[in-house]
Design a protein around this motif. Sequence first.
Motif, PDB file in Angstrom:
ATOM      1  N   LEU A 165       0.829  -1.201   0.000  1.00 45.39           N
ATOM      2  CA  LEU A 165       0.000   0.000   0.000  1.00 45.39           C
ATOM      3  C   LEU A 165       0.867   1.256   0.000  1.00 45.39           C
ATOM      4  O   LEU A 165       1.727   1.434   0.869  1.00 45.39           O
ATOM      5  N   THR A 212      -5.801   3.886   7.526  1.00 46.10           N
ATOM      6  CA  THR A 212      -6.136   2.471   7.584  1.00 46.10           C
ATOM      7  C   THR A 212      -6.860   2.123   8.879  1.00 46.10           C
ATOM      8  O   THR A 212      -6.917   2.909   9.816  1.00 46.10           O
ATOM      9  N   VAL A 235      -8.803   1.926   4.333  1.00 45.34           N
ATOM     10  CA  VAL A 235      -8.271   0.644   3.885  1.00 45.34           C
ATOM     11  C   VAL A 235      -8.137  -0.280   5.097  1.00 45.34           C
ATOM     12  O   VAL A 235      -7.654   0.135   6.154  1.00 45.34           O
ATOM     13  N   THR A 237      -6.361  -3.346   6.821  1.00 48.07           N
ATOM     14  CA  THR A 237      -5.095  -4.077   6.732  1.00 48.07           C
ATOM     15  C   THR A 237      -5.000  -5.098   7.862  1.00 48.07           C
ATOM     16  O   THR A 237      -5.606  -4.919   8.920  1.00 48.07           O
ATOM     17  N   VAL A 245      -3.167  -4.773   1.670  1.00 48.40           N
ATOM     18  CA  VAL A 245      -4.576  -4.407   1.510  1.00 48.40           C
ATOM     19  C   VAL A 245      -5.434  -5.656   1.636  1.00 48.40           C
ATOM     20  O   VAL A 245      -5.374  -6.559   0.797  1.00 48.40           O
TER      21      VAL A 245
END
Length: 380
Positions: A165, A212, A235, A237, A245
């Motif tokens: 990422l 994230t 995102v 994770t 991702v």
Amino acid sequence: MDIADIATSEYVAVDADQRLGKVRSIFERDNPKGIIVTEDGEYAGIITQKQLVQSHVEDNAKAQALTRSAPKVNRTDDVREVARVLVEGNSKLAPVFESDRLWGIVTEDAILEAVLENLDALDVEEIYTTDVVTVTEKTHIGQAINHFREHGISRLPVLDEDGYLSGMVTTYDIVEVVVRDMNKSTRGERAGDMDRILDIPVYDVMSSPVATTSYEESVREAVSRMLDNDYAGLVVTPEADDRMVAGIITKTDVLRALTFTEEDHMDVQITNINLLDTISREEIRQRIEEVADKYQQMQVQHAHVRFHEHKEKMRGTPLIQCQIRLRTNKGQAAGSGEGYGADSAFRVAIDKLERNVLELKGVLADEEYRGQLLRKLGEL
């Protein structure tokens, strides 16, 4: 809670004759969820930022060229029902009416702020989306826009050459660079400038570092961060490596979760329900239940079906993409497909879903078998 408690009469409005160049500058300056379009003082529809990015319509065209209808709600409607309306209408806002008169608007942010304290009951892992479209740092803006169009999304995680990422590019990032460059040019120069912009790598416009979240974080914490920083999504994770991702959670995912029911039959939510032609919501629900019933240990808690219309047509029938995502007690399962008309697209997607569910069931069975062997070995 009625929507009257969180709707607002303050909104951005433009006349249907307003030029799109002006509309683009409003999005850049005020960053609204959408703009109300009026004609002769009466409500005509809305324009969203995503429409502007995905459209080839030039700046000198009128706003009415991109005006689309949005789901209408009443001030007395329940918040959960309005959340469903926004998701199924694929909209970030809805006009609020009182006695057939436009009173104001309600946005997804307003709904999420109102229910924030109740979101502690959910973890990110329960509602995030696993099917994520990504691009690389070398992907051109023009290619990113094609992804936005094809998949009906508004953000793309960016990966570096090692697959980690690196950044995030959104429709807003692209609108911002287009408006900025177009404002510097005269009308005669704009066609060439637009070609140049489309060839810019997303690395030059993406946001970095990327916001994230992890599987274990509560949805309340994730949404709080989205609202505080004006993020549309985060995102997801793995806890062990925030460079990978695993998925994405968006405000729309959270709105969808608000509509989950405890009814006897499966709750099925449909995005872009207006594209249904010869197939009904009930037929879709029954067909998904048939797939789920074949695998007794897999209980489907929620199903989301999304239809997306492409420009291509055959004998007047548009090419439709259908995506199905199931949230089950064994994890998530998905299937997608395309066909001319919603019925055809759904049939392809449901066949793919069934194959994926069967594969997921096989993987789970293998894991259980390995676990049994290890336990037996430990007893020796």
